[in-house]
Write an enzyme that holds these catalytic residues in place. Structure first.
Site, PDB file in Angstrom:
ATOM      1  N   GLU A  35      -3.447  -4.956  14.192  1.00 54.45           N
ATOM      2  CA  GLU A  35      -2.080  -5.097  13.660  1.00 54.45           C
ATOM      3  C   GLU A  35      -1.853  -6.563  13.293  1.00 54.45           C
ATOM      4  OE1 GLU A  35      -0.795  -2.624  11.448  1.00 54.45           O
ATOM      5  OE2 GLU A  35      -2.215  -1.443  11.728  1.00 54.45           O
ATOM      6  N   CYS A 190      -4.201   0.303  -5.185  1.00 57.56           N
ATOM      7  CA  CYS A 190      -2.864  -0.111  -5.877  1.00 57.56           C
ATOM      8  C   CYS A 190      -3.046  -1.416  -5.459  1.00 57.56           C
ATOM      9  CB  CYS A 190      -1.719   0.654  -5.408  1.00 57.56           C
ATOM     10  SG  CYS A 190      -0.225   0.266  -6.004  1.00 57.56           S
ATOM     11  N   CYS A 197      -5.768   2.546 -11.176  1.00 58.83           N
ATOM     12  CA  CYS A 197      -5.054   3.682 -11.421  1.00 58.83           C
ATOM     13  C   CYS A 197      -5.772   5.018 -11.990  1.00 58.83           C
ATOM     14  CB  CYS A 197      -4.060   3.263 -12.706  1.00 58.83           C
ATOM     15  SG  CYS A 197      -2.823   1.976 -12.136  1.00 58.83           S
ATOM     16  N   CYS A 200      -6.104   6.832  -8.849  1.00 56.94           N
ATOM     17  CA  CYS A 200      -5.121   6.823  -7.671  1.00 56.94           C
ATOM     18  C   CYS A 200      -4.818   8.435  -7.593  1.00 56.94           C
ATOM     19  CB  CYS A 200      -4.061   5.998  -8.166  1.00 56.94           C
ATOM     20  SG  CYS A 200      -2.440   6.108  -7.003  1.00 56.94           S
ATOM     21  N   CYS A 206       3.283   8.304 -11.192  1.00 53.59           N
ATOM     22  CA  CYS A 206       3.852   6.909 -10.884  1.00 53.59           C
ATOM     23  C   CYS A 206       4.660   6.525 -12.141  1.00 53.59           C
ATOM     24  CB  CYS A 206       2.587   6.131 -10.951  1.00 53.59           C
ATOM     25  SG  CYS A 206       2.830   4.283 -10.931  1.00 53.59           S
TER      26      CYS A 206
END
Length: 345
Positions: A35, A190, A197, A200, A206
């Site tokens: 991370e 995204c 899209c 997605c 959206c």
């Protein structure tokens, strides 16, 4: 569970990323390192560094027992070096204050150097299955588009709105898949430019897609002219060796080794004699190099000087003579490595 979370989890289980080196583990140390590396750095760039770093520092104890110099050396080239210093400092804290065990308490995790709310949430979610909210750059982009939130996400007002929204969307179960799904969606579909899209899982709801405003969001940061700075770096050569100078622990490239720097109008000959007790000749300028930071551009003019005479004025703690090959492998910034490689050729 919200429909948003339900669709995201279902998509992640089938189409998400499952084979990254730091996945398929609940070891908080391995997750923590990944991370931190992934902050402001693309996955493709992190993979090689992560594997080598974990091989050298496989446990919190091994990281804490290493010198900061050694940690920076294994971070060299990854950039944003304060991350490496914070990682090392946090490892020391864990050994000293938490008996070598990574803390599970969400608030305590955030007290460790270099760990903010979103990073702590990712660790708590993946390692301890806690219900916590992440909000990194990818997630901000997903939420801003899906819920049509205008305004720069880095502003306090918009960021607060995004945090509240992210908290409302949290599922009661399946946190690891949900958290990973948010990351995967923002990193693979995204994306900032040319979002996919059509594939997605959230496209049907959206709002940005419905209003054909996907490319407008998230609202870009108000643009300011990037400051430009200039410096001259002196490559002092003694046979096959070069002189490296340790930079201050704070500021750019903190704690790394670099070349001595001078202002462009400084008298180099006088400086060499006064600062290092060195007499040098054959002053040759190499091509200029520009390195772009997030907040300014640095224009570097490298100059090679051959040392003729050296008195013992070099501070051994702050300066070191290394062969070009050894210098390339030391804890140095990327531009310095580029210059050394050009000299080596």
């Amino acid at each position: 569970m919200s429909d948003f979370a339900n669709r995201l989890i279902a998509w992640q289980k089938i189409h998400g990323r499952h084979d990254l080196p730091w996945q398929n583990t609940i070891d908080p140390y391995a997750i923590w390192v990944s991370e931190i590396m992934l902050q402001q750095t693309q996955v493709a760039a992190v993979i090689g560094y992560y594997s080598e770093f974990m091989q050298r520092f496989p446990t919190i104890a091994s990281l804490a027992n290493a010198t900061q110099e050694e940690v920076l050396q294994h971070w060299s080239g990854l950039g944003y070096y304060s991350r490496a210093r914070n990682l090392h400092n946090a490892a020391v804290t864990i050994m000293d204050k938490h008996h070598g065990q990574f803390p599970q308490n969400f608030e305590v995790i955030q007290t460790l150097s270099g760990i903010g709310r979103s990073t702590a949430a990712a660790i708590a979610s993946f390692a301890f299955s806690q219900v916590q909210t992440i909000l990194d750059g990818n997630v901000k982009r997903v939420l801003a588009r899906h819920f049509l939130i205008e305004g720069w996400p880095g502003s306090p007002k918009i960021e607060k709105e995004l945090w509240l929204l992210a908290e409302k969307l949290l599922p009661e179960q399946g946190m690891a898949a949900y958290t990973q799904g948010l990351m995967d969606l923002g990193a693979t579909l995204c994306v900032r430019s040319k979002p996919k899209c059509g594939t997605c899982p959230l496209s049907a709801s959206c709002k940005a897609l419905q209003q054909q405003r996907v490319h407008e969001l998230p609202t870009p940061k108000p643009r300011k002219a990037i400051p430009e700075k200039h410096t001259t770096m002196l490559i002092l050569r003694r046979g096959d060796e070069v002189l490296l100078e340790k930079r201050p622990s704070t500021g750019i490239w903190g704690g790394l080794w670099s070349f001595p720097e001078v202002e462009n109008n400084q008298n180099v000959t006088a400086l060499m004699q006064n600062k290092f007790g060195i007499i040098a000749e054959n002053d040759v300028s190499l091509p200029k190099l520009t390195h772009v930071f997030t907040h300014f551009k640095l224009h570097i003019q490298p100059r090679i000087l051959q040392t003729l005479k050296q008195h013992p004025q070099v501070n051994q703690a702050a300066h070191i003579w290394l062969s070009i090959e050894d210098a390339i492998g030391a804890a140095i910034p990327t531009p310095i490595r580029k210059i050394l490689l050009s000299i080596q050729k």
